[in-house]
Design a protein around this motif. Structure first.
Motif: not given
Length: 180
Positions: A171-180
């Motif tokens: 299943k698609p993973r929820p989008k995370r905030k960029s670590a950068l």
């Protein structure tokens, strides 16, 4: 190898100073030095930012080992009996995959586990160890080929994840905030 050693190797291979590396992780160059020398631990957020910026397979492997206590993480092969030239890694990967197919195929996992005698349990155990040997070979194949041919290991894993999602295997993973 430790995260600090892998960080130093990654930084040097990428031609970066400790200060430039620190900027990527939102830490000081002195903190990078302390991590490299093993005087300071690195937190998961900083480690993620540094690994993403440096995109160095060995650093990712050390980070995975650190986070999981060595489970689901291949150790970097750095012993005297290891040849990490791309053709040697390719040949060893082929050999380990063939051996894994043979041993895993021979493990009888069809019958009820309650009927398994000690010899049967040992055969299943041996198949798992051989599968791990193949996994370590595969991880090194990916690491060496990415470095040798200039592929981003992060991009390769992201592409593979998208392939699995498109086939309905994950299943698609929820989008995370960029670590950068």
């Amino acid at each position: 190898m430790s995260i600090g050693q892998a960080l130093r190797e990654a930084r040097e291979r990428r031609g970066l100073t400790q200060e430039a590396t620190g900027q990527a992780g939102y830490i000081s160059g002195k903190m990078v030095s302390a991590i490299e020398c093993g005087r300071r631990a690195v937190g998961p957020d900083v480690l993620e930012r540094l690994a993403t910026k440096l995109d160095y397979p060995r650093l990712y492997m050390e980070a995975a080992a650190d986070v999981t206590g060595g489970v689901y993480a291949s150790p970097w092969l750095d012993g005297d009996g290891v040849d990490l030239h791309r053709t040697s890694v390719w040949a060893k990967t082929c050999e380990e995959l063939q051996e894994a197919i043979k041993v895993v195929s021979a493990a009888d996992v069809v019958n009820a586990t309650s009927r398994a005698d000690e010899a049967h349990r040992q055969a299943v155990h041996d198949s798992m160890i051989q599968a791990l040997d193949a996994r370590v070979a595969i991880d090194h194949y990916l690491a060496v080929m990415c470095e040798e041919y200039g592929f981003s290991i992060l991009a390769v894993y992201q592409e593979h994840r998208q392939k699995l999602e498109s086939r309905g295997y994950t299943k698609p993973r929820p989008k995370r905030k960029s670590a950068l």
